[in-house]
Design a protein around this motif. Structure first.
Motif, PDB file in Angstrom:
ATOM      1  N   ARG A  86       0.831  -1.205   0.000  1.00 16.09           N
ATOM      2  CA  ARG A  86       0.000   0.000   0.000  1.00 16.09           C
ATOM      3  C   ARG A  86       0.870   1.261   0.000  1.00 16.09           C
ATOM      4  O   ARG A  86       0.609   2.213  -0.749  1.00 16.09           O
ATOM      5  CB  ARG A  86      -0.924   0.002   1.231  1.00 16.09           C
ATOM      6  N   ALA A  87       1.901   1.271   0.822  1.00 20.47           N
ATOM      7  CA  ALA A  87       2.791   2.433   0.884  1.00 20.47           C
ATOM      8  C   ALA A  87       3.481   2.653  -0.463  1.00 20.47           C
ATOM      9  O   ALA A  87       3.563   3.783  -0.954  1.00 20.47           O
ATOM     10  CB  ALA A  87       3.839   2.215   1.977  1.00 20.47           C
TER      11      ALA A  87
ATOM     12  N   ALA B  31       1.659   6.213   3.873  1.00 21.45           N
ATOM     13  CA  ALA B  31       1.640   4.807   4.285  1.00 21.45           C
ATOM     14  C   ALA B  31       0.804   4.626   5.553  1.00 21.45           C
ATOM     15  O   ALA B  31      -0.014   3.701   5.642  1.00 21.45           O
ATOM     16  CB  ALA B  31       3.072   4.326   4.520  1.00 21.45           C
ATOM     17  N   PHE B  32       1.010   5.508   6.514  1.00 22.59           N
ATOM     18  CA  PHE B  32       0.303   5.399   7.801  1.00 22.59           C
ATOM     19  C   PHE B  32      -1.204   5.448   7.586  1.00 22.59           C
ATOM     20  O   PHE B  32      -1.953   4.632   8.129  1.00 22.59           O
ATOM     21  CB  PHE B  32       0.771   6.539   8.715  1.00 22.59           C
ATOM     22  N   ALA B  33      -1.646   6.388   6.756  1.00 25.41           N
ATOM     23  CA  ALA B  33      -3.084   6.529   6.492  1.00 25.41           C
ATOM     24  C   ALA B  33      -3.624   5.319   5.727  1.00 25.41           C
ATOM     25  O   ALA B  33      -4.700   4.795   6.054  1.00 25.41           O
ATOM     26  CB  ALA B  33      -3.344   7.811   5.712  1.00 25.41           C
ATOM     27  N   SER B  34      -2.893   4.852   4.719  1.00 28.74           N
ATOM     28  CA  SER B  34      -3.441   3.747   3.912  1.00 28.74           C
ATOM     29  C   SER B  34      -3.410   2.435   4.696  1.00 28.74           C
ATOM     30  O   SER B  34      -4.319   1.611   4.566  1.00 28.74           O
ATOM     31  CB  SER B  34      -2.736   3.631   2.556  1.00 28.74           C
ATOM     32  N   ASN B  35      -2.406   2.240   5.533  1.00 23.24           N
ATOM     33  CA  ASN B  35      -2.380   1.030   6.366  1.00 23.24           C
ATOM     34  C   ASN B  35      -3.522   1.039   7.383  1.00 23.24           C
ATOM     35  O   ASN B  35      -4.183   0.017   7.588  1.00 23.24           O
ATOM     36  CB  ASN B  35      -1.041   0.914   7.097  1.00 23.24           C
ATOM     37  N   LYS B  36      -3.737   2.186   8.009  1.00 23.07           N
ATOM     38  CA  LYS B  36      -4.810   2.287   9.003  1.00 23.07           C
ATOM     39  C   LYS B  36      -6.161   2.014   8.363  1.00 23.07           C
ATOM     40  O   LYS B  36      -7.002   1.299   8.915  1.00 23.07           O
ATOM     41  CB  LYS B  36      -4.787   3.671   9.648  1.00 23.07           C
TER      42      LYS B  36
END
Lengths: 221, 221
Positions: free
Chosen positions: A199-200, B200-205
């Motif tokens: 995703r990243a 990345a943080f937003a898409s992983n969450k």
């Protein structure tokens, strides 16, 4: 494109003051990649074999010194606050100038060391695009001070033969890119998914881009 | 919520066979965080002070041994193929059991070591959800073999007092989460952006979720 059982050796260039996230984004990704690329080797190289003190205080032991590095398919220069000293370190600059440009790469502010070595002259290149904390300039804005004919651009990765990657966690993207250049995008994407970075990788590429130089043209890749 | 000038100490628990990307995702994020949190300290702790051989071959020097660890706000247990041996290492398990559960956390397969120590009993928890390479089971499917009353769930992070994080690169997300728990989400998000990990943080969450236990209820956080 190499078969996934083919051998390859990556060397990661370290020095005092490398950010440990750059170790994770290079050596760390290569270590995980070995689970599907069994003959991929990765080692650390420094001016002197032995202890290297990273930013934040962690010490790692460099596997080999500049003189004893075996032939490598890819060298990746790490970033971190120690980059400033390395831009005037004659041993580091001579070591980088001895390498075939096609085998050179950098992550984060490692790009400024490549700039100082002259290997980015005339090439498009990237490095960290954001100033962090007390910094008064973004590293990308310092690139032309070291390499006046380089062509800085914000990016995840710029492949102009010499491959330069963007800042901090984008070391992961740049290392995945280099694995893909050697072993193909299918294996690269398999590794990205295995390390939960698919995703990243996609969102970074979409936001900042991967660029490749073909003749004198830069294309989105 | 602590002021950004407030002190805090994070200890990262390492052992032979930790994946170096877990060092990058913990110590590496904490090192970058120090640029905006000047009194945040991070150190590595192992059963014995000195050399620790990581997966892939890199050696790091642990700052302190279990007996000499100073008081810490947060301990984070790294993952890596060495986790199997650590689940039967009496010194490791006793060390973890001596800690206040609210101060314990894990990244990747470090969660299986917490499981073996008994500190996940009765709690929701996560660890790496995907099998990689030659593995015949995903670590998440092994959690109940070590902690029969733990409640495994795929996630980026599960905060049940003890905080467990997902696999490999999600070590970055879990460390950012812990910084946010201590210093607030605003500073956390500033650091995530500075290290180019905000996307990345937003898409992983969004894909895997952050979960927090409140009384007996698990809420998306």
């Amino acid at each position: 494109m190499r078969d996934r059982n083919a051998a390859a050796t990556f060397a990661v260039v370290v020095y005092d003051g490398v950010e440990p996230i750059d170790i994770g984004g290079t050596i760390g990704v290569l270590s995980m990649a070995r689970r599907v690329l069994p003959n991929l080797e990765a080692l650390t190289v420094a001016e002197a074999h032995g202890p290297v003190r990273l930013a934040g205080g962690l010490t790692v032991l460099a596997d080999v010194d500049f003189a004893s590095l075996p032939p490598c398919d890819q060298l990746i220069v790490c970033g971190g606050p120690g980059w400033r000293r390395e831009t005037t370190n004659a041993a580091m600059l001579a070591f980088l100038r001895r390498q075939a440009p096609m085998r050179l790469a950098s992550v984060c502010t490692g790009g400024l060391i490549l700039a100082a070595a002259g290997v980015l002259d005339g090439r498009p290149a990237t490095t960290r695009r954001l100033a962090v904390g007390a910094e008064d300039a973004a590293p990308l804005d310092l690139l032309n001070g070291l390499a006046p004919t380089a062509r800085p651009r914000p990016a995840v990765v710029v492949d102009a033969g010499v491959v330069t990657g963007g800042g901090v966690s984008l070391a992961i993207d740049a290392t995945l890119y280099l694995i893909g250049r050697l072993y193909g995008e299918r294996v690269r994407d398999e590794i990205a998914a295995a390390i939960e970075y698919d995703r990243a990788f996609a969102s970074n590429k979409s936001a900042l881009g991967h660029f490749r130089q073909t003749d004198d043209t830069i294309v989105s890749n």
